[in-house]
Every structure is written in structure tokens, then in C-alpha cells.
Design a protein around this motif. Structure first.
Motif, PDB file in Angstrom:
ATOM      1  N   GLU A  15       9.806   3.752 -33.038  1.00  0.00           N
ATOM      2  CA  GLU A  15       9.305   3.620 -34.408  1.00  0.00           C
ATOM      3  C   GLU A  15      10.121   2.632 -35.237  1.00  0.00           C
ATOM      4  OE1 GLU A  15       6.328   4.389 -36.948  1.00  0.00           O
ATOM      5  OE2 GLU A  15       6.449   5.311 -34.983  1.00  0.00           O
ATOM      6  N   ASP A  16      11.410   2.570 -35.005  1.00  0.00           N
ATOM      7  CA  ASP A  16      12.281   1.695 -35.801  1.00  0.00           C
ATOM      8  C   ASP A  16      12.465   0.305 -35.184  1.00  0.00           C
ATOM      9  OD1 ASP A  16      13.704   2.681 -33.655  1.00  0.00           O
ATOM     10  OD2 ASP A  16      15.575   2.895 -34.759  1.00  0.00           O
ATOM     11  N   GLU A  17      11.793   0.032 -34.075  1.00  0.00           N
ATOM     12  CA  GLU A  17      11.896  -1.267 -33.410  1.00  0.00           C
ATOM     13  C   GLU A  17      10.668  -2.131 -33.714  1.00  0.00           C
ATOM     14  OE1 GLU A  17      14.281  -0.305 -29.315  1.00  0.00           O
ATOM     15  OE2 GLU A  17      12.141   0.130 -29.344  1.00  0.00           O
TER      16      GLU A  17
END
Length: 103
Positions: A47-49
Motif C-alpha cells: 500500500e505504501d509503495e
């Protein structure tokens, strides 16, 4: 009495336009959110990439169906997962969005 009637007709027209734009924007957002989830899966991103590609719906709308397919396929060449199902679904979503956009 006529002045009120004219104002009322103008207001009705404005409301119709607002509803149409809202519906179009909602569909656009749904397509973009779906695309984001799918691209994360195709590139196995958390999700944070960030995934390494960008697909512009507006650019795809300007292309023919065959050109859309080729463009998406070329964009996804480095995907770590199979892309055919994603491409077919995206083409369908773009067609539906385009129909909604065309009055």
C-alpha cells in the motif's frame, strides 16, 4: 410570476448538470481506485509503495480500441503477474465511462 418560472427552470438545469457531473466523477473515481488496486497486485506492491507505471484514462479515451489495448499492453510489459484479464476489464470500464461522458 414569469420571473419565478424562469428562475426555477434555470435552477432545474443547474441541478441536472450537477448530478451528471457528480455521477461522472464518481465513476471516474471508482475506475481509478480499481485500477490502483489492480496495478498494486500486478506489480506486487504494498500500500505504501509506488508501482512503476502510470495509465492515463484521458489519453486512452482518445485512442481507438486496438490502440488502447496496445498502449496498455506496452505499459504493463514489466508486470510480475499476468495482465490479460486486467487489460480486458480496464477496456470495458473505459468504454462504460466514455458512454457516460458522451451526452
Amino acid at each position: 410570476m414569469q420571473c419565478r418560472q424562469i428562475k426555477y427552470e434555470k435552477k432545474r438545469y443547474i441541478n441536472r448538470t450537477a448530478k451528471y457531473n457528480r455521477k461522472e466523477m464518481r465513476m471516474r473515481l471508482q475506475v481509478e481506485e480499481w485500477m490502483d488496486r489492480q496495478l498494486r497486485d500486478l506489480y506486487e506492491c504494498e500500500e505504501d509503495e509506488e508501482y512503476p507505471v502510470e495509465i492515463d484514462i484521458d489519453e486512452l479515451i482518445e485512442l481507438s480500441e486496438a490502440e488502447r489495448y496496445t498502449s496498455i499492453q506496452e505499459t504493463l510489459v514489466d508486470a510480475t503477474q499476468p495482465t490479460e484479464e486486467f487489460i480486458q476489464q480496464l477496456l470495458l470500464k473505459i468504454q462504460n465511462y466514455q458512454k457516460l461522458k458522451t451526452p
